[in-house]
Enzyme design. Structure first.
Site, short mmCIF file in Angstrom:
data_model
loop_
_atom_site.label_atom_id
_atom_site.label_comp_id
_atom_site.label_asym_id
_atom_site.label_seq_id
_atom_site.Cartn_x
_atom_site.Cartn_y
_atom_site.Cartn_z
N SER A 101 1.26 -12.54 5.76
CA SER A 101 1.43 -11.25 5.10
C SER A 101 1.84 -11.50 3.66
O SER A 101 2.65 -12.39 3.39
CB SER A 101 2.49 -10.41 5.81
N HIS A 105 3.27 -8.37 -6.77
CA HIS A 105 3.64 -7.40 -7.81
C HIS A 105 3.39 -8.03 -9.18
O HIS A 105 4.20 -8.85 -9.66
CB HIS A 105 5.12 -7.02 -7.69
N HIS A 115 -1.71 -5.94 -1.38
CA HIS A 115 -1.11 -6.31 -0.10
C HIS A 115 -2.21 -6.75 0.84
O HIS A 115 -3.31 -6.20 0.83
CB HIS A 115 -0.37 -5.11 0.50
N HIS A 154 -13.56 -2.31 -2.93
CA HIS A 154 -14.22 -1.71 -1.77
C HIS A 154 -15.57 -2.36 -1.46
O HIS A 154 -15.96 -2.44 -0.29
CB HIS A 154 -14.35 -0.20 -1.96
N HIS A 184 5.99 12.38 3.27
CA HIS A 184 7.00 13.19 2.59
C HIS A 184 6.62 13.48 1.14
O HIS A 184 7.18 14.37 0.52
CB HIS A 184 8.37 12.50 2.66
#
Length: 315
Positions: A101, A105, A115, A154, A184
């Site tokens: 993983s 940054h 990521h 993509h 949220h």
């Protein structure tokens, strides 16, 4: 369903260890190409419960402000809720999980945060056959995106999916759009990519080939983006906007990310679990940007799920 042998599991582990090394080597080359000298430090660790990993972290680079590329292979004596809510039949089972993983940054706001993750999970409950699946994907979180970068990302994703079925890219792209969503905020984390979990719809060998394609595809997708953008000039205002948007990344990883929750619930190594956090981030109260600004275009255009390949190839 074909169950993986110990030799199969070892082959996956060997691929993951090699993938981690190749990704770190390529990113260090990008760091040097931008005039930096920072390198990934190596930190090997073990868990009392069994297993361990190798954390590789680069900090305070010229091109990469902070990057973590983590390999782990752990044993779990009793599966936590984060792993069994979708598989209640293996609650309390013993398991092993392995994967690579990474979160990178960059320093320059013109280079997106990226990521990627590829992993294998095998669970065995007393008296039952083993259950296994693969998971992973990669996604892009830009601050000042451009169409060429989004298309590169993509198109690479579609190309690597093509040998596995015409529908795979569309399915795993949608899964990515749905997964990397801040409920949220009513906002996507970035421009998407691929995401998949519980992958065992093919035989083990085909599934393994798919995660190899995804893991290798990360470098194919991200390196051209670094090369085009890492030397672009930027202003202090753009840097501040980068930190503000990094705050969204922090919110997502602490509130929604399954990998973070899984690591915390299995007593994982905290430094490795939270290595995805940026070194600096910011929050502002109700910031506003001009209607025709690049900052406004990010949220109003790029952070809307859409058929990027169709849109950008027709542009």
């Amino acid at each position: 369903m074909q169950n993986p042998t110990s030799a199969d599991i070892q082959r996956v582990r060997d691929f993951l260890v090699d993938l981690q090394t190749r990704i770190c080597t390529a990113l260090e080359q990008q760091e040097r190409a931008g005039g930096g000298q920072a390198e990934f430090i190596i930190d090997d660790w073990k868990r009392p419960e069994g297993g361990g990993g190798r954390s590789r972290v680069l900090q305070n680079g010229t091109v990469i402000e902070k990057g973590g590329v983590m390999f782990s292979h752990i044993n779990i004596s009793k599966l936590p809720a984060s792993a069994t809510e979708r598989h209640p039949n293996i609650a309390g089972a013993k398991a092993q999980a392995m994967g690579v993983s990474l979160v990178i940054h960059p320093t320059n706001p013109n280079v997106p945060t990226s990521h990627a993750n590829v992993r294998l999970f095998v669970a065995k409950k007393e008296g039952q056959e083993p259950i296994w699946w693969f998971g992973g994907g990669f996604d892009l979180t830009p601050f000042y995106p451009n169409d060429e970068d989004v298309l590169t990302w993509h198109q690479t994703a579609q190309n690597l999916c093509a040998p596995f079925g015409d529908e795979i890219y569309a399915e795993h792209k949608k899964w990515c759009d749905d997964y990397f969503y801040l409920k949220h905020r009513d906002e996507q984390r970035g421009v998407g990519g691929l995401f998949f979990d519980d992958l065992n719809q093919w035989d083990f060998e085909t599934c393994f080939k798919y995660i190899q394609a995804v893991g290798n595809g990360y470098l194919d997708a991200i390196l051209p983006i670094f090369q085009r953008n890492q030397n672009k000039p930027y202003s202090e205002a753009q840097r501040e906007f980068q930190l503000y948007r990094r705050g969204r990344y922090v919110e997502y990883n602490l509130v929604y990310d399954r990998g973070t929750l899984f690591g915390l619930q299995t007593g994982g190594r905290i430094e490795s679990i939270l290595v995805s956090m940026p070194p600096l981030a910011g929050w502002s109260y109700r910031p506003e940007w001009d209607a025709d600004s690049a900052e406004k275009k990010l949220t109003d255009y790029y952070l809307k799920p859409q058929n990027w390949l169709q849109k950008l190839n027709q542009a």
